[in-house]
Design an enzyme around this catalytic site. Structure first.
Site, mmCIF file in Angstrom:
data_model
loop_
_atom_site.group_PDB
_atom_site.id
_atom_site.type_symbol
_atom_site.label_atom_id
_atom_site.label_comp_id
_atom_site.label_asym_id
_atom_site.label_seq_id
_atom_site.Cartn_x
_atom_site.Cartn_y
_atom_site.Cartn_z
ATOM 1 N N ARG A 1 0.786 -1.225 0.000
ATOM 2 C CA ARG A 1 0.000 0.000 0.000
ATOM 3 C C ARG A 1 0.825 1.286 0.000
ATOM 4 N NH1 ARG A 1 -4.569 -1.134 4.585
ATOM 5 N NH2 ARG A 1 -5.563 0.686 3.691
ATOM 6 N N HIS B 1 -8.412 -4.371 -6.558
ATOM 7 C CA HIS B 1 -8.068 -3.626 -5.330
ATOM 8 C C HIS B 1 -9.261 -3.622 -4.369
ATOM 9 C CE1 HIS B 1 -5.198 -0.899 -3.383
ATOM 10 N NE2 HIS B 1 -6.219 -0.130 -3.031
ATOM 11 N N TYR C 1 -20.009 12.128 -11.324
ATOM 12 C CA TYR C 1 -20.065 13.310 -12.178
ATOM 13 C C TYR C 1 -18.843 13.454 -13.080
ATOM 14 C CZ TYR C 1 -23.786 14.701 -8.952
ATOM 15 O OH TYR C 1 -24.912 14.738 -8.207
#
Length: 795
Positions: free
Chosen positions: A31, A77, A121
């Site tokens: 990570r 993921h 969006y």
């Protein structure tokens, strides 16, 4: 308890330790830290790979960000959607990435700290440069592993042609470690890679000529070279980053400061808020208005100044009291072979070159295998055309495709694959033009095979391909540097500004460690039973170097010492400087512009001499090393030299050596120095002196015996000899030996706390091997503990 179950006792400490270790490794590798090869963390790698698999390449329309995030979450993921989207947003921000990896469409946040619009969006696709991170991935250039549920495969690294770790940088916090690699200019990094490929032995110093420092997407200025140098050489450092500004005239004697660039990762709105607070608290004065006039043409923060305000002074105060100037820590930590390593600049570049050589090799092997397979088929087809009548007869007389395949293999001596290709061959291939094309293709494939084999057999050809690819990347994506580097480190010291007025001062230091700052020598005073040992003239912008016997230099800025006038005796040194108990002060040196151009020359007890340019003692930290001492050694004496002087070393047993300073080559602070004199086992250095033709050499013992001899008696020798004796009586040991003028005065301190002053004209003068005569009227049990040269001279 059922018989098929068994309970095993485990220590809770061991269980916790193993669990935390596993967690730590998971965070570090999975990570938080980037891979040194492609410069990506797993989440960024998966975003780019998933976006490519969706077909969202630069020449295709954007698609909803939610589509990409869903693809990444569902296939590669299995973490939070917000974390994935935030990572993708940052890859699309031109103020966060030096070279954007995601081409975003819609609201992807702002430099004011505004968040991006929701993923439903916004739209996204790969940026053109990202194609170069993913290019050749289908050609077995990198290793693939199973995804989290074993249903798909994902790459462990991308076969990038872009040195992404350096050009886009990386930051992250793992367990017990963190990384902070600043972004760099792509053109400069590629030039550095090519130079290193041509000369693998080139130094980091040479690389810094090509890659002078980080290059941030928001521009700004890096102040000084020392932090960059340290970071590039060790992998760790700190740089000072400053925003860019200009001064405009707004008429009627008023001016305004225009901030056009701000430090990397600084929130513009936060900066404006900081400026307003500093004005309100009167840390910054003469400001009438602060406003943001930024638009599509660029960043523009306007600070209107009142009449007669000095914009340079206000700029310095902005640097001092706001984030317009800030420090950026560099910690070049990345994964190499799945292990975290702190790497210097050359190591990072070498790892990338090795990776690219590996990728080109694998790509070439893949293409070679494909070409050999194609050649194999073409050879079979050519055999079929050359024996066309036999082929037709075999096919007509075979009861099945399987039988026809076996008959072709036997009759034409072809392989199973070749036989299948013959059976699948279209009749149109039998026209003469198609036969000619087949022969041309076979020739082309043979040439390709020869070319691929030459790459694999000749490293220089492989490296030329690597250079060509790098130059192509530079040509397509390279740009001009955005961040200016100001090479003067002193510019980062804001105290050399209006905040500390530059005034001439006199610093005096006494035997009892009292220090005083005055404006002239007329105000120097001491208490009873004390006397002045050092008077230094400089300015409030200069620094004092307190060098101790343990090789440490403690730095005190002149302006930190309060100004005293009249009868004041000053302040104890420990009010400003806490010297460790194991360190004894040897000398105080005023570090000004003149001393920075000279050398600070050190002598150690064991006979070493070292000189270092005064400028190397310029530092923003309070304690630095002056010399790298052996465990049994210590500093004995210090002098400032100009590189062209003669030096005289003296020892406890009465030996001296007189040599030219040029025999001691200058070195850095963290070095040991060179041998000045060969000492007997029980002997040690007691002083180092600069000499002139008018000097006398004063030699004195603890019993008060001594003499003065002309420097002419001390003939010049080469460094690292045994030297010459300065007294004939071997029963004495010297307490002090230093050069003086006839007009000098000396002060002796005794074990009875007596202070005895004596003029040099009252000291017996003999030749170098002359007798040691009694020079002081001491009591029976009284001895001298210290002798220094007085700061006063005879008129």
């Amino acid at each position: 308890m059922t018989p098929d179950k068994q309970i095993t006792s485990v220590s809770i400490e061991d269980k916790m330790q193993n669990s935390y270790l596993n967690y730590s490794l998971s965070v570090i590798i999975g990570r938080a830290l980037p891979d040194v090869r492609d410069g990506l963390k797993p989440v960024h790698r998966r975003i780019l790979y998933a976006t490519k698999k969706l077909g969202l390449v630069p020449n295709k329309p954007h698609k909803k960000s939610a589509r990409i995030v869903g693809e990444v979450l569902g296939k590669y993921h299995p973490h939070g959607d917000r974390a994935v989207y935030d990572a993708m947003v940052r890859m699309a921000q031109d103020f966060s990435q030096r070279y954007k990896l995601i081409d975003g469409h819609g609201n992807f946040g702002s430099i004011d700290g505004d968040s991006a619009a929701a993923m439903r969006y916004t739209e996204a696709r790969l940026a053109p440069i990202s194609e170069k991170l993913l290019e050749d991935i289908e050609e077995k250039t990198v290793e693939f592993v199973d995804n989290f549920d074993g249903s798909l495969e994902e790459p462990t690294v991308l076969p990038t042609k872009i040195p992404n770790l350096l050009v886009n940088g990386s930051s992250g916090i793992a367990v017990g470690m963190s990384t902070n690699i600043p972004p760099h200019n792509l053109s400069e990094v590629i030039d550095g890679l090519i130079a290193l490929l041509d000369d693998p032995e080139m130094s980091i110093s040479d690389l810094r000529e090509i890659i002078p420092g980080p290059d941030f997407p928001t521009g700004g200025q890096i102040i000084g070279n020392s932090g960059i140098k340290k970071a590039y050489e060790t992998g760790k450092g700190k740089i000072t980053l400053r925003g860019k500004s200009k001064i405009e005239d707004r008429g009627r004697g008023r001016k305004r400061i225009i901030i056009t660039e701000i430090p990397y990762q600084l929130n513009k709105s936060k900066l404006i808020e900081e400026i307003a607070k500093a004005v309100k608290k009167e840390k910054i004065s003469h400001v009438s208005d602060v406003r943001d006039e930024s638009d599509k043409s660029g960043l523009r923060v306007v600070i209107d100044l009142k009449k007669k305000a000095n914009p340079d002074i206000i700029l310095n105060r902005l640097y001092k009291y706001t984030s317009l100037q800030s420090n950026v820590r560099i910690n070049m930590l990345a994964l190499h072979n799945q292990k975290p390593e702190i790497m210097n600049l050359k190591t990072i570049l070498n790892h990338f070159l090795e990776f690219r050589q590996e990728v080109i090799t694998k790509r070439t092997k893949y293409k070679l295998n494909k070409a050999q397979d194609r050649k194999h088929i073409l050879v079979g087809l050519k055999k079929a055309i050359d024996n066309l009548d036999d082929v037709i007869a075999i096919i007509r007389n075979s009861e099945s495709t399987k039988r026809a395949k076996k008959n072709l293999q036997r009759k034409l001596e072809v392989t199973k694959n070749q036989a299948e290709a013959i059976l699948n061959m279209k009749l149109q291939r039998l026209v003469s033009l198609e036969i000619e094309k087949l022969e041309e293709e076979l020739e082309e494939v043979r040439e390709k095979i020869d070319y691929y084999q030459s790459i694999l057999n000749d490293e220089s050809i492989l490296n030329n391909i690597l250079k060509e690819e790098l130059n192509k990347i530079k040509e397509n994506f390279g740009d001009q540097r955005k961040t200016e580097i100001i090479h003067d480190d002193s510019k980062a010291d804001l105290e050399k500004s209006d905040l500390i007025k530059n005034e001439e001062v006199v610093i005096s230091f006494s035997q009892r460690n009292y220090i005083k700052r005055t404006d002239s020598t007329d105000n120097i005073r001491t208490s009873k039973n004390d006397f002045i040992t050092k008077v230094l003239s400089g300015t409030t912008h200069d620094k004092l170097l307190f060098i101790t016997d343990q090789g440490q230099t403690h730095i005190l800025k002149n302006h930190k010492i309060p100004a005293h006038h009249g009868l004041s005796t000053g302040d104890p040194l420990n009010n400003f400087l806490k010297l460790p108990l194991n360190e004894n002060l040897i000398d105080i040196i005023l570090l000004n512009d003149e001393v920075k151009e000279k050398y600070i020359t050190i002598a150690t007890k064991k006979g070493l001499v070292k000189k270092t340019k005064g400028s190397e003692y310029e530092s923003t930290v309070s304690t630095i090393k002056a010399i790298n001492l052996n465990d049994d050694d210590q500093i004995i004496d210090i002098t400032v030299t100009d590189g062209e002087q003669n030096l005289l070393l003296a020892t406890k047993e009465g030996y001296t050596i007189h040599f030219d300073e040029s025999e001691v080559a200058p070195t850095g602070r963290n070095t040991k120095g060179r041998k000045g004199i060969k000492l007997a086992d029980d002997d040690e250095i007691i002083s180092i002196n600069k000499t002139t033709e008018q000097d006398l050499v004063l030699a004195l013992t603890a019993e008060g015996r001594g003499k003065a001899s002309s420097i002419e008696d001390y003939e010049m020798q080469h460094r690292n000899g045994k030297g010459l004796k300065t007294m004939s009586n071997l029963s004495y040991q010297l307490l002090s030996a230093f050069t003086v003028k006839k007009t000098d005065e000396i002060i002796a301190l005794t074990n009875k706390d007596n202070i005895i002053k004596k003029e040099i004209t009252d000291i017996t003068q003999t030749d170098r091997l002359g007798g040691m005569y009694s020079q002081f009227d001491l009591k029976d049990d009284e001895t001298i503990t210290k002798i220094i040269k007085s700061i006063h001279k005879k008129e």
